[in-house]
Design an enzyme around this catalytic site. Structure first.
Site, short mmCIF file in Angstrom:
data_model
loop_
_atom_site.label_atom_id
_atom_site.label_comp_id
_atom_site.label_asym_id
_atom_site.label_seq_id
_atom_site.Cartn_x
_atom_site.Cartn_y
_atom_site.Cartn_z
CG HIS A 188 16.73 68.33 -83.09
ND1 HIS A 188 16.75 69.46 -82.28
CD2 HIS A 188 15.63 68.48 -83.88
CE1 HIS A 188 15.73 70.24 -82.58
NE2 HIS A 188 15.02 69.67 -83.55
CB CYS A 189 18.71 67.87 -77.55
SG CYS A 189 20.33 67.08 -77.64
CB SER A 190 20.81 72.42 -77.69
OG SER A 190 19.64 72.96 -77.12
CB THR A 196 19.92 63.52 -78.83
OG1 THR A 196 19.18 64.70 -79.17
CG2 THR A 196 19.85 62.53 -79.98
#
Length: 287
Positions: A188-190, A196
């Protein structure tokens, strides 16, 4: 008339309703006092199971692509159990999402997530890190810079330090994703869109997905905020021998697994998977 297939992710019952090329995935609602690991009863009504997304399954010779095609994107993201922008890269092996909240941890536990890879600049809270330690979840923090301020004309330039750094971080992330000791893994990223999307697009390139399919998947998770600079990176990604050799475990699992990955009639010419070809059980590696 839609056909309903029970889709078992370990002990978490998910019902999938198929109507032609689309499937809607329903997850039984769980109160704050219930555990996602408890056996769930069959879904009998809309009150018992609220659809949280519509998915389109596209197949390629190396795997399955799952794309959220909901008319109302907020339906999926508003589920109290599922992380925002959640997607299945390879069932039982690799998942993707926006940064999960504490309210999503039970859902991740139901998937038996062993490793979490975060591409955000920000670190998790001490409380969240304690949860990972307590539940024996490996955690990797790879602070990858976002692509919002990068110029399109330098995305492919190895002489640009920002791009060189991104190349290195992408490869490190891919090595972690391909390490079977980390499976099942959540990336995941934000918001689960750009960083991602870049990494998953590069993973698809390693698995010989056509460029068009890679970009379609990226856009499906990032729309309406897709970035040309990301698309160009995915198009121009070039692998190296160390990454190619790391693919063996993933390819072996896909070819040997008795889960739906082995039961789908895969064809790059006809990318849509008919629901009837999907096996009912999705298991984690080694289960």
């Amino acid at each position: 008339m839609a056909i309903v297939f029970p889709f078992q992710l370990e002990k978490k019952l998910i019902s999938i309703t198929s109507d032609r090329d689309q499937i809607s995935m329903s997850i039984p609602e769980v109160s704050s006092h219930d555990s996602c690991l408890n056996d769930c009863h069959s879904v009998n009504s809309e009150e018992q199971a609220k659809p949280v997304c519509c998915l389109e399954l596209n197949a390629h010779k190396d795997g399955i692509k799952v794309v959220d095609t909901s008319n109302d994107a907020s339906t999926f993201s508003n589920s109290p159990l599922v992380p925002d922008n959640f997607g299945v890269v390879y069932p039982g092996i690799i998942y993707r999402s926006a940064c999960p909240r504490a309210s999503n941890f039970n859902f991740l536990e139901s998937l038996h997530i062993r490793t979490i890879i975060s591409l955000r600049q920000e670190e998790y809270s001490e409380e969240d890190l304690h949860y990972f330690t307590k539940h024996h979840i490996n955690y990797y923090h790879i602070a990858m810079p976002g692509s919002k301020h990068r110029k399109n004309d330098c995305i492919s330039s190895s002489s640009n330090p920002d791009i060189s750094d991104v190349d290195d971080l992408v490869r490190k992330t891919l090595q972690l994703l391909l390490n079977k000791e980390n499976w099942p893994v959540l990336l995941h990223c934000s918001r689960g869109k750009h960083r991602t999307g870049i990494v998953i697009g590069c993973l698809r390139a390693l698995m010989n997905w056509p460029v068009g399919n890679r970009l379609q998947e990226y856009i499906s998770f990032s729309h309406p905020k897709e970035r040309e600079v990301d698309e160009e990176y995915i198009q121009n990604f070039s692998s190296d021998p160390s990454l190619k050799s790391s693919l063996n475990d993933l390819k072996r699992y896909i070819s040997d697994s008795s889960s739906e990955l082995a039961d789908v009639v895969l064809s790059s010419e006809s990318p849509t998977v008919q629901a009837a070809t999907v096996n009912e059980t999705c298991r984690s590696p080694g289960s």
